[in-house]
Motif scaffolding. Sequence first.
Motif, PDB file in Angstrom:
ATOM      1  N   ARG A 221       0.841  -1.219   0.000  1.00 53.25           N
ATOM      2  CA  ARG A 221       0.000   0.000   0.000  1.00 53.25           C
ATOM      3  C   ARG A 221       0.863   1.250   0.000  1.00 53.25           C
ATOM      4  NH1 ARG A 221      -4.959  -0.870   4.193  1.00 53.25           N
ATOM      5  NH2 ARG A 221      -5.895  -2.681   3.191  1.00 53.25           N
ATOM      6  N   ARG A 222       1.911   1.251   0.789  1.00 53.55           N
ATOM      7  CA  ARG A 222       2.789   2.421   0.871  1.00 53.55           C
ATOM      8  C   ARG A 222       3.505   2.625  -0.451  1.00 53.55           C
ATOM      9  NH1 ARG A 222       8.205   3.101   4.449  1.00 53.55           N
ATOM     10  NH2 ARG A 222       8.550   5.270   3.981  1.00 53.55           N
ATOM     11  N   GLN A 223       3.952   1.554  -1.078  1.00 52.55           N
ATOM     12  CA  GLN A 223       4.668   1.662  -2.344  1.00 52.55           C
ATOM     13  C   GLN A 223       3.742   2.076  -3.479  1.00 52.55           C
ATOM     14  OE1 GLN A 223       6.608  -2.129  -2.682  1.00 52.55           O
ATOM     15  NE2 GLN A 223       8.127  -1.627  -1.113  1.00 52.55           N
ATOM     16  N   ALA A 224       2.448   1.707  -3.390  1.00 52.63           N
ATOM     17  CA  ALA A 224       1.491   2.072  -4.438  1.00 52.63           C
ATOM     18  C   ALA A 224       1.171   3.565  -4.403  1.00 52.63           C
ATOM     19  CB  ALA A 224       0.213   1.259  -4.279  1.00 52.63           C
ATOM     20  N   THR A 225       1.224   4.200  -3.237  1.00 53.59           N
ATOM     21  CA  THR A 225       0.901   5.619  -3.117  1.00 53.59           C
ATOM     22  C   THR A 225       2.098   6.505  -3.425  1.00 53.59           C
ATOM     23  OG1 THR A 225       1.367   5.614  -0.750  1.00 53.59           O
ATOM     24  CG2 THR A 225      -0.906   5.182  -1.429  1.00 53.59           C
ATOM     25  N   SER A 226       3.278   5.964  -3.486  1.00 52.36           N
ATOM     26  CA  SER A 226       4.479   6.780  -3.721  1.00 52.36           C
ATOM     27  C   SER A 226       4.688   7.100  -5.173  1.00 52.36           C
ATOM     28  CB  SER A 226       5.716   6.057  -3.204  1.00 52.36           C
ATOM     29  OG  SER A 226       5.632   5.940  -1.822  1.00 52.36           O
TER      30      SER A 226
END
Length: 64
Positions: free
Chosen positions: A59-64
């Motif tokens: 999730r964190r990598q998808a928003t970056s």
Amino acid sequence: MYIARGGVLLGVEGASHAQAAQEEVVGGVAQAAAEQPQRAPRKCSVCYSIEHTARTCPRRQATS
């Protein structure tokens, strides 16, 4: 370590008392190690999954 309990202490008695005291200390350490509480498994602080941590969270990598 103080091992005398009053009166005259012979060398053999002193060695016996010292050995018994040492066994108590070693047994106490082993027992204390066995009583350590278990920690909760690590989990992601973003999505709270135990499969990964926040550093590798999809999730964190998808928003970056």
